[in-house]
Design an enzyme around this catalytic site. Structure first.
Site, PDB file in Angstrom:
ATOM      1  N   ARG A 105     -26.676 -36.334  -2.878  1.00  0.00           N
ATOM      2  CA  ARG A 105     -26.739 -36.936  -1.572  1.00  0.00           C
ATOM      3  C   ARG A 105     -28.348 -37.350  -1.717  1.00  0.00           C
ATOM      4  O   ARG A 105     -29.130 -36.919  -2.224  1.00  0.00           O
ATOM      5  CB  ARG A 105     -27.170 -35.403  -0.929  1.00  0.00           C
ATOM      6  CG  ARG A 105     -28.174 -35.647   0.372  1.00  0.00           C
ATOM      7  CD  ARG A 105     -27.779 -34.347   1.324  1.00  0.00           C
ATOM      8  NE  ARG A 105     -26.436 -34.310   2.047  1.00  0.00           N
ATOM      9  CZ  ARG A 105     -26.326 -33.817   2.992  1.00  0.00           C
ATOM     10  NH1 ARG A 105     -27.054 -32.918   3.685  1.00  0.00           N
ATOM     11  NH2 ARG A 105     -25.080 -33.813   3.561  1.00  0.00           N
ATOM     12  N   HIS A 132     -21.072 -41.425   4.882  1.00  0.00           N
ATOM     13  CA  HIS A 132     -20.782 -40.057   4.550  1.00  0.00           C
ATOM     14  C   HIS A 132     -19.343 -39.800   4.319  1.00  0.00           C
ATOM     15  O   HIS A 132     -18.846 -39.265   5.128  1.00  0.00           O
ATOM     16  CB  HIS A 132     -21.467 -39.108   5.751  1.00  0.00           C
ATOM     17  CG  HIS A 132     -21.688 -37.642   5.441  1.00  0.00           C
ATOM     18  ND1 HIS A 132     -21.413 -37.020   4.196  1.00  0.00           N
ATOM     19  CD2 HIS A 132     -22.245 -36.679   6.086  1.00  0.00           C
ATOM     20  CE1 HIS A 132     -21.609 -35.795   4.474  1.00  0.00           C
ATOM     21  NE2 HIS A 132     -22.164 -35.484   5.253  1.00  0.00           N
ATOM     22  N   GLN A 135     -17.632 -36.344   4.552  1.00  0.00           N
ATOM     23  CA  GLN A 135     -17.616 -35.962   6.204  1.00  0.00           C
ATOM     24  C   GLN A 135     -16.470 -36.882   6.791  1.00  0.00           C
ATOM     25  O   GLN A 135     -15.547 -36.330   7.545  1.00  0.00           O
ATOM     26  CB  GLN A 135     -18.969 -36.350   6.951  1.00  0.00           C
ATOM     27  CG  GLN A 135     -18.938 -36.008   8.117  1.00  0.00           C
ATOM     28  CD  GLN A 135     -18.961 -34.526   8.459  1.00  0.00           C
ATOM     29  OE1 GLN A 135     -19.866 -33.747   7.844  1.00  0.00           O
ATOM     30  NE2 GLN A 135     -17.908 -33.835   9.229  1.00  0.00           N
ATOM     31  N   ASP A 227     -23.479 -37.217  17.001  1.00  0.00           N
ATOM     32  CA  ASP A 227     -24.254 -36.942  15.981  1.00  0.00           C
ATOM     33  C   ASP A 227     -25.553 -36.945  16.234  1.00  0.00           C
ATOM     34  O   ASP A 227     -25.993 -37.426  17.392  1.00  0.00           O
ATOM     35  CB  ASP A 227     -24.130 -37.632  14.435  1.00  0.00           C
ATOM     36  CG  ASP A 227     -24.682 -37.417  13.166  1.00  0.00           C
ATOM     37  OD1 ASP A 227     -25.218 -36.148  13.234  1.00  0.00           O
ATOM     38  OD2 ASP A 227     -25.067 -38.054  12.507  1.00  0.00           O
ATOM     39  N   CYS A 267     -20.609 -33.553  13.101  1.00  0.00           N
ATOM     40  CA  CYS A 267     -20.819 -33.253  11.618  1.00  0.00           C
ATOM     41  C   CYS A 267     -21.605 -32.302  11.397  1.00  0.00           C
ATOM     42  O   CYS A 267     -21.471 -31.421  10.383  1.00  0.00           O
ATOM     43  CB  CYS A 267     -21.085 -34.669  11.145  1.00  0.00           C
ATOM     44  SG  CYS A 267     -22.800 -35.085  11.399  1.00  0.00           S
ATOM     45  N   ARG A 295     -14.552 -29.727   5.427  1.00  0.00           N
ATOM     46  CA  ARG A 295     -15.362 -30.069   4.428  1.00  0.00           C
ATOM     47  C   ARG A 295     -14.764 -29.731   3.009  1.00  0.00           C
ATOM     48  O   ARG A 295     -14.462 -30.572   2.027  1.00  0.00           O
ATOM     49  CB  ARG A 295     -16.694 -29.980   4.603  1.00  0.00           C
ATOM     50  CG  ARG A 295     -17.400 -30.906   5.643  1.00  0.00           C
ATOM     51  CD  ARG A 295     -17.584 -32.101   5.407  1.00  0.00           C
ATOM     52  NE  ARG A 295     -18.240 -32.400   4.240  1.00  0.00           N
ATOM     53  CZ  ARG A 295     -19.835 -32.532   4.085  1.00  0.00           C
ATOM     54  NH1 ARG A 295     -20.228 -32.511   5.243  1.00  0.00           N
ATOM     55  NH2 ARG A 295     -20.147 -33.059   3.037  1.00  0.00           N
TER      56      ARG A 295
HETATM   57  N1   CP Z   1     -22.601 -32.450   7.739  1.00  0.00           N
HETATM   58  C1   CP Z   1     -23.163 -32.226   6.834  1.00  0.00           C
HETATM   59  O1   CP Z   1     -23.321 -32.990   5.649  1.00  0.00           O
HETATM   60  O2   CP Z   1     -23.922 -31.039   6.725  1.00  0.00           O
HETATM   61  P1   CP Z   1     -25.000 -30.779   5.702  1.00  0.00           P
HETATM   62  O3   CP Z   1     -26.214 -31.608   5.982  1.00  0.00           O
HETATM   63  O4   CP Z   1     -25.303 -29.317   5.923  1.00  0.00           O
HETATM   64  O5   CP Z   1     -24.750 -30.547   4.445  1.00  0.00           O
HETATM   65  N1  NVA Z   2     -26.569 -38.635  10.210  1.00  0.00           N
HETATM   66  C1  NVA Z   2     -27.166 -37.061   9.896  1.00  0.00           C
HETATM   67  C2  NVA Z   2     -25.956 -36.504   9.277  1.00  0.00           C
HETATM   68  C3  NVA Z   2     -26.360 -35.124   8.668  1.00  0.00           C
HETATM   69  C4  NVA Z   2     -25.214 -34.360   7.940  1.00  0.00           C
HETATM   70  C5  NVA Z   2     -28.129 -37.635   8.863  1.00  0.00           C
HETATM   71  O1  NVA Z   2     -28.141 -38.529   7.964  1.00  0.00           O
HETATM   72  O2  NVA Z   2     -29.189 -36.959   8.860  1.00  0.00           O
END
Ligand code: CP
Ligand code: NVA
Length: 308
Positions: A105, A132, A135, A227, A267, A295
């Site tokens: 990440r 993502h 997701q 989101d 998400c 997920r």
């Molecule tokens: N939706 C998602 O990726 O959640 P987290 O940021 O908690 O991993």
């Molecule tokens: N768009 C959000 C998604 C988190 C899972 C971010 O990138 O923070």
């Protein structure tokens, strides 16, 4: 020695590869429900590199590896300090000597691309500023379960056309959905995402439309997706965004414009009272918790295809 496959963006997949992953996810979910999975990743280890916080990604990957007989190592943001303590390429070179797969990440999408370039083992994008895809795969699985398929369904994304929206566009377009983005000027899809999406739609029979009016966007929707208005890494813009996005809140009045049996998706994490109200998030139309569970099932399919 077979070629290493990475999972960086749904736009790297063909429609057939995407459908294969979804079918496998359905099968693994059924197996898990009826008492467990085969230990197809016995003695395999996934290294999980995080530069941002996470609930779902961290725990669903860790449990997914556990179900498949393998293990996962969580590496917190302060530990590796990707690109600060040592270069992204060197992290990839070293980590891939220890583990069988890397989930990362990151902030800049370029970092996950660099990890993949220098890693000997498959790299999975667990969220970047661009996409993502884990997701996105879970979202498609959730839409299949609730709506009986993806092809021909009207999927409306309301709010900031961010990383999550990009994956929804790529996946939806590959599988022939009608995707509408309801986002203010300046926060709509990046031109390259819209272009790629349109190319996929031309192949699949789907369509991609962007409008600034959230009401027009949601009309007749099968799925309403939203989101956060400010994603991780954009905190400096939060005040500005908080002024722009309130008309894009997914609330009961907006949901009333969708089909009666429409589902709502997010998400997560949700900022309740901002992009989504409690009444909607906790309504009968909410698919939020199925989506979060999926997920794990979707990622197990990715792990099975890449690491087994
Ligand atoms: N939706 C998602 O990726 O959640 P987290 O940021 O908690 O991993
Ligand atoms: N768009 C959000 C998604 C988190 C899972 C971010 O990138 O923070």
């Amino acid at each position: 020695m077979h070629t290493k496959h990475d999972f960086l963006s749904l736009s790297d997949l063909t429609a057939a590869e995407l459908s294969d992953l979804l079918e496998l996810a359905v099968r693994l979910k059924q197996e898990w429900r009826s008492g467990g999975n085969q230990p197809i990743l016995k003695n395999k280890t996934l290294g999980m590199v995080f530069t941002k916080p996470s609930l779902r990604t961290r725990v669903s990957f860790e449990m997914g590896m556990h179900h498949l007989g393998g293990k996962a190592i969580y590496i917190a943001p302060d530990e590796i300090q990707l690109g600060k303590r040592e270069s992204v390429a060197d992290v990839a070179r070293v980590l891939s000597r220890y583990v069988d797969g890397i989930m990362a990440r990151v902030f800049a999408h370029a970092d996950v691309v660099t990890l993949a370039k220098y890693s000997r083992v498959p790299v999975i994008n667990g969220l970047s500023d661009y996409t993502h895809p884990c997701q996105g795969l879970a979202d498609l699985l959730t839409i299949m379960e609730h709506k009986g398929g993806v092809r021909g369904r009207t999927i409306v994304y309301v709010g900031d056309a961010n990383n999550v929206a990009n994956s929804l566009v790529f996946g939806g377009m590959l599988l022939g959905a009608h995707v509408r983005i309801g986002a203010p000027e300046g926060y709509q899809l990046q031109p390259d995402v819209a272009k790629r999406g349109a190319e996929f739609a031309a192949q699949s029979g789907g369509s991609l439309v962007q409008v600034a009016d959230p009401h027009a966007a949601v009309e007749g929707a099968d799925v309403v997706y939203t989101d956060v208005w400010t994603s991780m890494g954009q905190e400096a813009e939060a005040a500005q965004r908080a002024k722009i996005f309130p008309p894009y809140q997914v609330n009961a009045a907006l949901m009333a414009l969708a089909k009666k049996d429409a589902i709502v998706m997010h998400c997560l994490p949700a900022h309740r009272g901002h992009e989504i109200t409690d009444a909607v998030a906790d309504s009968m139309q909410s698919a939020l918790w199925d989506q979060a569970e999926n997920r794990m099932h979707a990622q197990k399919a990715i792990l099975a295809r890449l690491l087994a």
